[in-house]
Design an enzyme around this catalytic site. Structure first.
Site, PDB file in Angstrom:
ATOM      1  N   ARG A 117      11.407  -7.113   4.440  1.00 12.80           N
ATOM      2  CA  ARG A 117      11.384  -5.667   4.692  1.00 12.80           C
ATOM      3  C   ARG A 117      12.004  -5.367   6.057  1.00 12.80           C
ATOM      4  O   ARG A 117      12.696  -4.370   6.234  1.00 12.80           O
ATOM      5  CB  ARG A 117       9.946  -5.150   4.639  1.00 12.80           C
ATOM      6  CG  ARG A 117       9.834  -3.654   4.773  1.00 12.80           C
ATOM      7  CD  ARG A 117       8.443  -3.157   4.459  1.00 12.80           C
ATOM      8  NE  ARG A 117       7.541  -3.286   5.599  1.00 12.80           N
ATOM      9  CZ  ARG A 117       6.243  -2.944   5.572  1.00 12.80           C
ATOM     10  NH1 ARG A 117       5.705  -2.490   4.455  1.00 12.80           N
ATOM     11  NH2 ARG A 117       5.487  -3.066   6.635  1.00 12.80           N
ATOM     12  N   ARG A 173      11.721  -1.522  11.369  1.00 13.47           N
ATOM     13  CA  ARG A 173      10.448  -1.587  12.100  1.00 13.47           C
ATOM     14  C   ARG A 173      10.415  -2.835  12.972  1.00 13.47           C
ATOM     15  O   ARG A 173      10.506  -3.953  12.471  1.00 13.47           O
ATOM     16  CB  ARG A 173       9.271  -1.615  11.122  1.00 13.47           C
ATOM     17  CG  ARG A 173       9.006  -0.290  10.494  1.00 13.47           C
ATOM     18  CD  ARG A 173       7.854  -0.369   9.519  1.00 13.47           C
ATOM     19  NE  ARG A 173       6.628  -0.959  10.066  1.00 13.47           N
ATOM     20  CZ  ARG A 173       5.470  -0.944   9.419  1.00 13.47           C
ATOM     21  NH1 ARG A 173       5.377  -0.375   8.225  1.00 13.47           N
ATOM     22  NH2 ARG A 173       4.402  -1.499   9.954  1.00 13.47           N
ATOM     23  N   ARG A 189      -0.305  -9.288  13.499  1.00 15.29           N
ATOM     24  CA  ARG A 189      -0.865  -8.210  12.668  1.00 15.29           C
ATOM     25  C   ARG A 189      -1.898  -8.791  11.691  1.00 15.29           C
ATOM     26  O   ARG A 189      -2.917  -8.176  11.415  1.00 15.29           O
ATOM     27  CB  ARG A 189       0.250  -7.476  11.918  1.00 15.29           C
ATOM     28  CG  ARG A 189       0.996  -6.509  12.842  1.00 15.29           C
ATOM     29  CD  ARG A 189       2.357  -6.148  12.332  1.00 15.29           C
ATOM     30  NE  ARG A 189       2.326  -5.344  11.125  1.00 15.29           N
ATOM     31  CZ  ARG A 189       3.376  -5.178  10.318  1.00 15.29           C
ATOM     32  NH1 ARG A 189       4.522  -5.788  10.598  1.00 15.29           N
ATOM     33  NH2 ARG A 189       3.284  -4.421   9.258  1.00 15.29           N
ATOM     34  N   LYS A 210       0.825  -1.212   0.000  1.00 15.60           N
ATOM     35  CA  LYS A 210       0.000   0.000   0.000  1.00 15.60           C
ATOM     36  C   LYS A 210       0.862   1.266   0.000  1.00 15.60           C
ATOM     37  O   LYS A 210       0.609   2.182  -0.769  1.00 15.60           O
ATOM     38  CB  LYS A 210      -0.923   0.032   1.236  1.00 15.60           C
ATOM     39  CG  LYS A 210      -1.918  -1.121   1.299  1.00 15.60           C
ATOM     40  CD  LYS A 210      -2.902  -0.932   2.446  1.00 15.60           C
ATOM     41  CE  LYS A 210      -2.277  -0.972   3.830  1.00 15.60           C
ATOM     42  NZ  LYS A 210      -1.823  -2.300   4.270  1.00 15.60           N
ATOM     43  N   ARG A 232      -9.286   0.869   9.666  1.00 20.60           N
ATOM     44  CA  ARG A 232      -8.895  -0.505   9.952  1.00 20.60           C
ATOM     45  C   ARG A 232      -9.959  -1.218  10.789  1.00 20.60           C
ATOM     46  O   ARG A 232      -9.802  -2.404  11.072  1.00 20.60           O
ATOM     47  CB  ARG A 232      -7.579  -0.527  10.722  1.00 20.60           C
ATOM     48  CG  ARG A 232      -6.354  -0.824   9.847  1.00 20.60           C
ATOM     49  CD  ARG A 232      -5.149  -0.724  10.760  1.00 20.60           C
ATOM     50  NE  ARG A 232      -3.990  -1.460  10.321  1.00 20.60           N
ATOM     51  CZ  ARG A 232      -2.926  -0.897   9.758  1.00 20.60           C
ATOM     52  NH1 ARG A 232      -2.920   0.368   9.432  1.00 20.60           N
ATOM     53  NH2 ARG A 232      -1.866  -1.636   9.491  1.00 20.60           N
TER      54      ARG A 232
END
Ligand code: AMP
Length: 371
Positions: A309, A315, A327, A195, A270
């Site tokens: 990633r 992160r 998540r 996204k 969300r």
């Protein structure tokens, strides 16, 4: 900037009360300068619209004066109707006097024609016209206007005595009818679907403002703000930040961008509560969500992508498979239902999210072009 609703229409702030006060003071000064010393003018306000202007003007005017009103009507809805009716006339003896008309706004000039007619046979010393606002683009009459407070574009305005079908006269500021419609898109998909990458490309292509709630939280965490400290405890575990916090933050982000042509919402909404809050918030502004565009990618591929990633993103929520799985769990239990929410409004558009960045971008653009 604030938006208000009167009847069925939306209006946004156009001129503040401070700005109006300056224009009124300017007019009062100009008119006083032009009058002969000791002369007592009669100011005639044109009702209903000019009652506020007349009241403020007269307070600003230094010197003796008389005040009267005539009541004329020509508007219905937002369109000036050709015919002007005189509902209350003038009773004073005006022979040899200086009459200064106080109009709130002159647009087509139909009312002005009626005003000149009313005073033509009254044997005045002189008739002067002062208007707070003037719309030069639509004025069609060759009649003189002696004092113009401010020229404004041909957009319908309310407030400070001016109304839309009876409402809005009590507003201290002047508001303008909003005509521009935004394009607001929810970019949707599970964590790692791409996204953020796609939103960066799409916002430039479509001249939209990209709001990533995840990025806003990370920015706050980096800067150690109160919001950041609060969000960190949830984010680090891969839990969602509570709705009240997220919704307030999102609203503030939207309101920072008063000139935006629209938004790409990335990571928001969300939850169903967030989706409803977003709809209500946009509706207050006369706007809406045009569509939810969802990147569809299967979970196993996403876990691999996120772990990869995590090697470079720094992160914490990308570096540990259990946090990543949490998540997804949050996504499946709280977020995925939003597909139904937007589908029920016929606003859900699924896009295959597997492929090169360019391929996926092309698929998304094909949908954006239709929204
Ligand atoms: P993202 O960058 O979109 O993957 O978001 C990272 C994290 O920020 C999420 O796992 C949540 O903890 C938090 N977050 C971002 N957006 C929201 C939201 N709309 N509601 C609740 N939490 C959010």
């Amino acid at each position: 900037m604030s938006t208000i609703k009167l009847h069925d229409k939306y209006f946004k702030t156009y001129l503040s009360k401070d700005k109006i006060a300056k224009v009124v003071a300017y007019l009062a000064k100009e008119i006083a300068l032009d009058l002969e010393k000791g002369e007592i003018p009669i100011f005639v306000g044109i009702l209903n619209g000019s009652f506020m202007f007349a009241a403020d003007f007269i307070r600003e005017y230094e010197g003796d004066c008389e005040v009267s009103f005539v009541k004329l009507a020509s508007y219905q809805g937002t369109k000036s109707q050709g015919k002007v009716k005189q509902l209350v006339g003038i009773n004073e003896d005006l022979k040899g006097r200086t009459v200064i008309i106080l109009e709130d706004i002159i647009d087509t000039g139909n009312t002005l024609v009626e005003i000149y007619d009313i005073f033509r046979d009254k044997q005045l010393k002189q008739l002067k016209i002062a208007t707070l606002f003037f719309k030069p683009d639509v004025f069609r009459k060759g009649l003189p206007i002696d004092y113009i407070g401010m020229s404004i574009p041909d957009k319908f305005v309310v407030g400070y005595g001016l109304d839309y079908d009876g409402l809005g006269r009590n507003l201290a500021d002047i508001y303008q009818l909003t005509t521009h419609k935004m394009t607001n898109i929810v970019l949707f998909g599970p964590p790692g679907a791409g996204k953020g990458t796609q939103a960066t490309l799409l916002k430039d292509k479509y001249n939209l403002v990209h709001i990533s709630t995840g990025d806003v939280f990370r920015f706050n965490i980096k800067n150690n703000t109160e919001l950041g400290i609060l969000a960190k405890s949830f984010m680090d575990k891969g839990d969602l930040v509570p709705d009240e916090v997220t919704i307030e933050m999102l609203k503030a982000e939207v309101d920072k961008n008063t000139e935006a042509k629209g938004f790409i919402f990335d990571g928001f909404p969300r939850t169903e509560l967030q989706a409803k809050a977003l709809d209500a918030f946009l509706a207050e502004k006369g706007e809406k969500i045009n569509g939810m565009v969802a990147l569809e990618v299967n979970e196993d591929l996403l876990v691999k992508r996120l772990l990869k990633r995590g090697e470079t993103s720094g992160r914490p929520d990308d570096q540990d498979e259990t946090k990543i799985r949490n998540r997804f769990n949050e996504y499946e239990t709280k977020t995925a239902i939003l597909k139904d929410y937007y589908e029920a409004q016929k606003k859900y558009f699924g896009v295959n999210g597997v492929g090169t960045i360019e391929e996926v971008n092309q698929r998304l653009s094909d949908v954006f072009d239709t929204l």
